[in-house]
Design an enzyme around this catalytic site. Structure first.
Site, short mmCIF file in Angstrom:
data_model
loop_
_atom_site.label_atom_id
_atom_site.label_comp_id
_atom_site.label_asym_id
_atom_site.label_seq_id
_atom_site.Cartn_x
_atom_site.Cartn_y
_atom_site.Cartn_z
N ASN A 212 -10.52 -4.13 -11.98
CA ASN A 212 -10.59 -2.67 -11.97
C ASN A 212 -10.08 -2.15 -13.30
O ASN A 212 -9.71 -2.92 -14.19
CB ASN A 212 -9.81 -2.09 -10.79
N ASP A 281 -8.29 -4.85 -3.23
CA ASP A 281 -8.14 -4.88 -1.78
C ASP A 281 -8.84 -6.09 -1.17
O ASP A 281 -8.43 -6.59 -0.14
CB ASP A 281 -8.71 -3.59 -1.17
N PHE A 327 2.81 3.29 -5.55
CA PHE A 327 2.01 4.21 -6.36
C PHE A 327 0.71 4.48 -5.63
O PHE A 327 0.24 3.62 -4.87
CB PHE A 327 1.71 3.62 -7.74
O1 C5P Z 1 -3.55 1.34 -0.55
P1 C5P Z 1 -3.50 1.67 -1.97
O2 C5P Z 1 -4.13 0.64 -2.84
O3 C5P Z 1 -3.92 3.03 -2.35
O4 C5P Z 1 -1.91 1.64 -2.30
C1 C5P Z 1 -1.41 1.68 -3.57
C2 C5P Z 1 -0.04 1.06 -3.59
O5 C5P Z 1 -0.01 -0.14 -2.85
C3 C5P Z 1 0.37 0.67 -4.99
O6 C5P Z 1 1.77 0.76 -5.06
C4 C5P Z 1 -0.10 -0.77 -5.09
O7 C5P Z 1 0.61 -1.50 -6.06
C5 C5P Z 1 0.17 -1.27 -3.69
N1 C5P Z 1 -0.76 -2.33 -3.23
C6 C5P Z 1 -0.30 -3.61 -3.06
N2 C5P Z 1 -1.13 -4.58 -2.57
C7 C5P Z 1 -2.39 -4.31 -2.26
C8 C5P Z 1 -2.89 -3.00 -2.43
C9 C5P Z 1 -2.05 -2.03 -2.91
O8 C5P Z 1 0.88 -3.87 -3.36
N3 C5P Z 1 -3.17 -5.27 -1.79
#
Ligand code: C5P
Length: 404
Positions: A212, A281, A327
């Site tokens: 990304n 994700d 974040f």
């Molecule tokens: O769910 P989303 O991606 O919007 O959430 C963002 C936050 O979750 C950020 O702090 C990101 O570093 C963390 N995150 C994570 N592991 C993932 C997805 C997001 O630690 N697989």
């Protein structure tokens, strides 16, 4: 680059004889750009490597080289110059000068200035590796540290003499960072901070993958601000093209799973976890071990995805989690969904990027979500914002006795 710590500071920049003098031209520019005034004082030997004219042009001030300089009205340059200073920085600091400092010798303007000072003294050693390793040098450095003098570096690597080892001067940027760090309030002193930053890279085959647009700038700025606030910082970074902030321990990873594992290995030691990384994700279930061939007869490839672990949620779920900060980067409706996301992620503080996605940009505007409500911080460059966020995080730590 940090400016706030150095704006308005007056530094005496003492140069001694060494080939690393060339780095001080760049250092002087960085310091003056950050708003510091720089008074250069050179030893006789330093003037053999770079001229006072160059240093005068870069610092915008006359350079002093002699104890007997008639430009100082009372003829006491050694007292006058050190009295105005917030700190004296000796860069490069030669073997000989370290020895003189350790013994309190005062036989030229710069050494006399150091003995007569009433401000902090920082030295940035630069010498051949054998000279650095010499027991006398090591004794002197131990003595300097015991006397409360800050020793910055040295670095390790190839040297001007053709040898490789410890002793080369920190690069100009690293020296600048270390000086800025010296002036930062130590609101995270004694704390250990673990961060994730950058994107992750999820392979499709050995040459292709999904990633990304995260540049890592915000996470690296936070790592730097935390280090400058006195924390011990461990930064787990996805693939980014950024320099490691000075004094930060960096661990590079590629995939979300690797990032998860790196975090889980170290999280027990952390007082604060900040998940800044844009973690993918999903990943491809069973990435191909061979490069997927494009052939006329072959149908378009299809991929099955599986979910990656949520690192932030895994940390927040631990029986004794560190103070955990998330974040959120959204392309819309953050103000509506920020608090809902914070609760879902089970973290005490979630920092949302306001407005359009800010990947790769230098500026940012954020909103803090917490149980008590939402607070906007003013738009600023990412480093200024990072400093402000570190103050906000430090304020919210369970034991704030250290920072009040
Ligand atoms: O769910 P989303 O991606 O919007 O959430 C963002 C936050 O979750 C950020 O702090 C990101 O570093 C963390 N995150 C994570 N592991 C993932 C997805 C997001 O630690 N697989």
């Amino acid at each position: 680059m940090a400016t706030a710590e150095l704006a308005g500071k007056h530094l005496v920049l003492g140069m001694t004889g060494g080939i690393a003098c060339y780095k001080i031209a760049e250092l002087t520019r960085l310091l003056t750009k950050a708003g510091a005034t720089v008074q250069v004082v050179m030893t006789e030997a330093a003037t053999q490597f770079i001229t006072p004219v160059t240093m005068q042009a870069l610092s915008g001030r006359p350079v002093y080289t002699s104890q007997w300089d008639a430009r100082v009205p009372n003829n006491m340059a050694h007292i006058d110059l050190s009295r105005e200073a917030d700190a004296i920085v000796i860069a490069p600091a030669s073997t000989d000068f370290l020895a003189k400092l350790a013994h309190g010798m005062a036989d030229d303007l710069l050494s006399t200035l150091c003995v007569a000072r009433d401000c902090p003294l920082l030295v940035v050693p630069a010498m051949n590796r054998q000279m650095w390793q010499n027991p006398a040098t090591q004794r002197n450095v131990t003595q300097l540290r015991a006397d409360g003098i800050e020793v910055l570096g040295p670095d390790s690597g190839p040297q001007a003499c053709g040898e490789t080892g410890d002793g080369r001067m920190l690069e100009a940027v690293a020296t600048f960072e270390a000086i800025a760090s010296f002036f930062s309030p130590k609101i995270l002193s004694g704390r250990r901070v673990l961060l994730t930053a950058g994107p992750t890279f999820e392979p499709l085959d050995p040459v292709r993958g999904i990633t990304n647009r995260s540049s890592g700038k915000m996470g690296f700025a936070l790592a730097r601000a935390a280090q400058q606030a006195g924390a011990e910082v461990h930064l787990v970074a996805g693939p980014v093209a950024l320099e490691t902030p000075w004094g930060v321990f960096r661990e590079d990873v590629q995939t979300a799973q690797q990032m998860h594992d790196a975090v889980m290995r170290s999280v027990a030691d952390a007082d604060i976890f900040i998940g800044v990384a844009a973690v993918a994700d999903w990943r491809v279930d069973h990435a191909s071990e061979q490069k997927i061939k494009k052939t006329a007869e072959r149908a378009l490839p299809t991929f099955t995805f599986v979910e990656n672990p949520d690192i932030l949620a895994s940390v927040a779920k631990l029986p004794h989690p560190p103070f955990t900060v998330g974040f959120a980067a959204e392309s819309g409706d953050l103000e509506l969904h920020g608090e809902e996301k914070r609760v879902r992620k089970n973290v005490p503080l979630l920092i949302g990027n306001l407005g359009p996605l800010t990947f790769g940009m230098d500026d940012n505007e954020v909103i803090l979500f917490e149980a008590a409500g939402a607070t906007k911080l003013p738009r600023a460059d990412k480093q200024t914002l990072a400093r402000a966020l570190i103050v906000e995080i430090a304020r919210r730590l369970p034991d704030t006795s250290l920072i009040r």
